[in-house]
Write a protein that holds these residues in place. Structure first.
Motif, PDB file in Angstrom:
ATOM      1  N   SER A  39       0.813  -1.218   0.000  1.00 12.05           N
ATOM      2  CA  SER A  39       0.000   0.000   0.000  1.00 12.05           C
ATOM      3  C   SER A  39       0.848   1.269   0.000  1.00 12.05           C
ATOM      4  N   ARG A  40       2.113   1.135   0.380  1.00 17.72           N
ATOM      5  CA  ARG A  40       3.004   2.302   0.452  1.00 17.72           C
ATOM      6  C   ARG A  40       3.613   2.688  -0.884  1.00 17.72           C
ATOM      7  N   ILE A  41       3.763   1.741  -1.787  1.00 15.81           N
ATOM      8  CA  ILE A  41       4.621   1.924  -2.960  1.00 15.81           C
ATOM      9  C   ILE A  41       4.239   3.153  -3.788  1.00 15.81           C
ATOM     10  N   GLY A  42       2.983   3.249  -4.173  1.00 13.73           N
ATOM     11  CA  GLY A  42       2.564   4.355  -5.034  1.00 13.73           C
ATOM     12  C   GLY A  42       2.792   5.714  -4.414  1.00 13.73           C
ATOM     13  N   GLY A  43       2.401   5.879  -3.157  1.00 12.98           N
ATOM     14  CA  GLY A  43       2.560   7.165  -2.485  1.00 12.98           C
ATOM     15  C   GLY A  43       4.005   7.557  -2.285  1.00 12.98           C
ATOM     16  N   ASP A  44       4.848   6.584  -1.947  1.00 15.37           N
ATOM     17  CA  ASP A  44       6.269   6.883  -1.722  1.00 15.37           C
ATOM     18  C   ASP A  44       6.968   7.327  -2.999  1.00 15.37           C
ATOM     19  N   ILE A  56      11.959   0.791   1.214  1.00 20.76           N
ATOM     20  CA  ILE A  56      13.124   0.569   0.350  1.00 20.76           C
ATOM     21  C   ILE A  56      12.694   0.516  -1.110  1.00 20.76           C
ATOM     22  N   ILE A  57      11.655  -0.278  -1.371  1.00 19.64           N
ATOM     23  CA  ILE A  57      11.191  -0.470  -2.743  1.00 19.64           C
ATOM     24  C   ILE A  57      10.574   0.809  -3.288  1.00 19.64           C
ATOM     25  N   GLY A  58       9.800   1.486  -2.450  1.00 22.21           N
ATOM     26  CA  GLY A  58       9.111   2.690  -2.887  1.00 22.21           C
ATOM     27  C   GLY A  58       9.971   3.935  -2.807  1.00 22.21           C
ATOM     28  N   GLY A  59      10.099   4.482  -1.603  1.00 19.46           N
ATOM     29  CA  GLY A  59      10.755   5.778  -1.454  1.00 19.46           C
ATOM     30  C   GLY A  59      12.266   5.771  -1.543  1.00 19.46           C
TER      31      GLY A  59
END
Length: 436
Positions: A254-259, A385-388
């Motif tokens: 759920s974090r990926i897009g926003g980060d 790590i993956i996102g931001g």
């Protein structure tokens, strides 16, 4: 499975004063993003000259963003250590430790020698401090959210958690405002000589205030209830990974897009506006400052909406908006008009608020109280790590390879699709009690 549905008072435990609780919840993330803002801004504007002066400017910027990524890489270590600690000894004690470590490492960056005076030692020290800082950050976020949510009314979890989620906007406003003031009042030579150090050193004031605020907040009543019932998890990490691995993946996804969107709007755009478009630093910083103000206002609004509509519908709106804005944003930036650049920042950060406002609740509601600190910390830090963590570096590399913003837009839209997939697979949690 039983549940906890009442307020702190309704289960017979004391609760903090609402205003103090809100401040205690947001001060850590304010400090976290104050640090990230000044570091990201310095990485985009001056660190390539101060710590990596012997390479091409864009390569130097990429190296500076790499040290930014190290702060994300070390976060899971903090998530593992402090998450487990938070489920074993309590939320409050962990939050004091993480706040002190964050403040001291941030201030120490302001005392570092540059490459010109210390050679290779300077970037090595910078990397070390970023690593330690990331460990502390890995335990801060989840504890701050739990402190607010587990103390407050359960029918207002979105509002309660929004105090923690407002911290990033407030920290970004504070950091950007300070740097904008310094860059406006100082010439470039003076800022490079010593002006860049001052915002880092001022973090000590935030730490002092934060420790005072948190000293007046009781331990989470839900954690106290676990202690009294002797039902605390004996091995929280093992329990999360073994019994709740699916929820862990969904919470992290759920974090990926926003980060990634945040990395575009707040970090990469500074480099794009100043290096590619060759516009003044003050223009980029002013746009970010205005956009962050709108973000601070929008985060609690979207969080409250998620209490009424549900987490998934609000997050889905953010996903669709991110895909659209990933392409529209560069169209606005490329006009090189100040008003359009401000609009790009404002729009991007309102869209980010749509994803970020409900995000905290979506993550912590995936886990029962006995392992909530550990589960939320692991989901938040590994996904970071993956996102931001690598987003600004990936964006800089894509632009260097393709000399076009189109590849960056596709990358941001793809990240939003990952969050969209999570929403299709996840259950709605807004109108259900927190699991015990």
């Amino acid at each position: 499975m039983s549940s906890i549905t009442g307020t702190a008072e309704s289960i017979g435990l004391p609760s903090a004063h609402p205003k103090r609780l809100a401040l205690a919840s947001m001060v850590g993330t304010t400090l976290e993003y104050y640090d990230f803002t000044i570091y990201n801004t310095m990485a985009a504007l001056v660190f390539s000259q101060l710590f990596f002066p012997s390479v091409d400017p864009m390569v130097g910027t990429m190296l500076a963003f790499s040290t930014y990524a190290i702060g994300y890489l070390s976060r899971p270590l903090g998530g593992l250590f402090f998450g487990r600690l938070g489920d074993k000894i309590g939320r409050r004690a962990v939050l004091v430790i993480t706040l002190i470590i964050m403040g001291l490492t941030t201030a120490t960056i302001g005392l570092l020698p540059t490459y010109g005076s210390a050679g290779i030692l300077a970037p090595l020290l910078l990397i070390t401090l970023r690593f330690v800082q990331g460990v502390a950050l890995g335990g801060e976020w989840a504890g701050a959210v739990l402190l607010a949510v587990e103390h407050g009314r359960q029918d207002q979890r979105g509002l309660n958690a929004s105090w923690t989620q407002m911290g990033p906007a407030l920290g970004t406003l504070l950091g950007t405002g300070l740097i904008y003031g310094f860059t406006s009042l100082m010439d470039n030579e003076t800022f490079l000589a010593w002006g860049w150090r001052v915002p880092f050193l001022l973090s000590l004031a935030l730490v002092t205030f934060g420790l005072w605020v948190r000293s007046g907040v009781e331990e989470s009543p839900m954690f106290k209830q676990l202690e009294e019932a002797h039902t605390k998890a004996k091995a929280p990490i093992k329990e999360v990974v073994t019994n709740h691995w699916r929820r862990l993946l969904l919470a992290g996804g759920s974090r990926i897009g926003g980060d990634v969107l945040y990395g575009l709007v707040v970090v990469f755009t500074l480099t794009y506006v100043t290096t590619v478009l060759q516009l003044p630093k003050s223009t980029a910083l002013m746009a970010l400052l205005i956009g962050t103000g709108f973000n601070a206002l929008a985060v609690p609004l979207f969080a409250i909406l998620s209490d009424h509509w549900g987490r998934r519908p609000v997050l889905a709106l953010g996903v669709v908006s991110t895909i659209v804005w990933a392409f529209l944003m560069f169209a606005l930036l490329d006009t090189t008009q100040t008003l359009a650049i401000v609009l790009a920042s404002v729009g991007g950060l309102i869209v980010h608020a749509c994803l970020y406002g409900p995000q905290a609740l979506f993550i912590i509601e995936q886990f029962p109280t006995r392992i909530r600190f550990t589960g939320a910390s692991l989901a938040y830090t590994f996904a970071g790590i993956i996102g931001g963590g690598f987003a600004p570096l990936i964006m800089a590399a894509l632009f260097k390879s393709y000399s076009s913003s189109y590849a960056i837009s596709i990358y941001v839209a793809g990240a939003a699709c990952v969050t969209g997939l999570v929403l299709l697979l996840a259950r709605e949690t807004a109108h259900k009690p927190l699991e015990e």
